[in-house]
Scaffold this active site. Structure first.
Site, PDB file in Angstrom:
ATOM      1  N   CYS A   2      62.858  80.418  47.090  1.00  0.00           N
ATOM      2  CA  CYS A   2      61.793  81.442  47.087  1.00  0.00           C
ATOM      3  C   CYS A   2      61.860  82.247  48.383  1.00  0.00           C
ATOM      4  O   CYS A   2      62.735  82.037  49.217  1.00  0.00           O
ATOM      5  CB  CYS A   2      60.419  80.785  46.992  1.00  0.00           C
ATOM      6  SG  CYS A   2      60.330  79.470  45.769  1.00  0.00           S
TER       7      CYS A   2
HETATM    8  N1  GLN Z   1      61.909  73.968  44.562  1.00  0.00           N
HETATM    9  C1  GLN Z   1      60.755  74.783  44.605  1.00  0.00           C
HETATM   10  C2  GLN Z   1      60.272  75.209  43.231  1.00  0.00           C
HETATM   11  O1  GLN Z   1      60.868  74.920  42.234  1.00  0.00           O
HETATM   12  C3  GLN Z   1      60.959  75.994  45.487  1.00  0.00           C
HETATM   13  C4  GLN Z   1      61.945  76.887  44.867  1.00  0.00           C
HETATM   14  C5  GLN Z   1      62.458  77.901  45.788  1.00  0.00           C
HETATM   15  O2  GLN Z   1      62.414  77.820  46.999  1.00  0.00           O
HETATM   16  N2  GLN Z   1      63.040  78.821  45.132  1.00  0.00           N
HETATM   17  O3  GLN Z   1      59.287  75.851  43.136  1.00  0.00           O
END
Ligand code: GLN
Length: 228
Positions: A2
């Site tokens: 994210c």
């Molecule tokens: N693993 C986390 C989620 O699935 C964060 C994902 C991310 O950083 N893209 O929300």
């Protein structure tokens, strides 16, 4: 992976941080510039801000660009401490509003960029979702933010493939870690921005090296290496 953003400084509008910058979280939701994992962040978004000492949140499981109300309200939301994120869900994780950062314990707002094996995290009734980030947030809240650095080092030892970029704010302080992904800092005359990637091309943005703890209080920015 994210993308997240934190603000500590004078009260400014959420729109000025998230929507208006040329490469802010809105643009990062469909066209991030420095994202190493995932192409876009379409699985939800969340904006948290402090209203005096009270953390308030607006979260969604839909893409930020498709929200019909946020752009109208965001210019009127003003705060001196903001934690916002757009989400690209990791494979197997639920897509639901409660899985979108920021998470809260009522005192802190916290976002996680990355991925961690849920098997190394304790199950917690306090976790807001069954996604890895919510379990990790519950563990960090349980240990206390004073122990953020040691907690990250411990989780990384249990899951050597984990990526653990955290961003948290409590109204008067921002804390962040770099562990496997990007983070940049911008010192402005009215405050400090921490962001997964620069929201514009201002030459004052500085990249934080990997495996560091960053703390921002007032205009003081401290960097501490994390050993693991
Ligand atoms: N693993 C986390 C989620 O699935 C964060 C994902 C991310 O950083 N893209 O929300």
């Amino acid at each position: 992976m994210c993308r997240h953003l934190g603000w500590l400084g004078a009260p400014v509008s959420v729109a000025s941080l998230v929507l208006e910058p040329a490469n802010g979280l809105m643009v990062q939701s469909y066209s991030p510039r420095r994202q190493k994992h995932g192409l876009m962040n379409a699985d939800g978004w969340g904006v948290g801000f402090f209203d005096d000492d009270t953390p308030r949140r607006w979260r969604s499981a839909a893409p930020l660009w498709g929200d019909v109300s946020f752009a109208s309200v965001a210019p009127a939301l003003r705060s001196g401490c903001v934690v916002a994120a757009v989400r690209s869900a990791s494979i197997g994780m639920p897509i639901e509003p409660s899985a979108s950062a920021p998470f809260t314990d009522g005192r802190w707002l916290l976002s996680h960029n990355g991925l961690v094996d849920r098997g190394v995290l304790p199950l917690s009734a306090k976790a807001e979702s069954t996604c890895d980030s919510a379990l990790l947030a519950a563990l960090i809240f349980d240990r206390g933010l004073d122990a953020l650095g040691p907690t990250i080092v411990e989780v990384a030892a249990a899951d050597p493939n984990a990526r653990l970029n955290i961003l948290a704010g409590n109204g008067s302080e921002l804390l962040a870690t770099t562990w496997g992904d990007t983070l940049s800092v911008l010192r402005r005359s009215d405050g400090v921005v921490l962001a997964s990637e620069p929201y514009d091309d201002d030459p004052d943005w500085q990249e934080i090296p990997d495996r560091h703890l960053v703390s921002v209080a007032g205009s003081d920015i401290e960097l501490i290496p994390l050993k693991g």
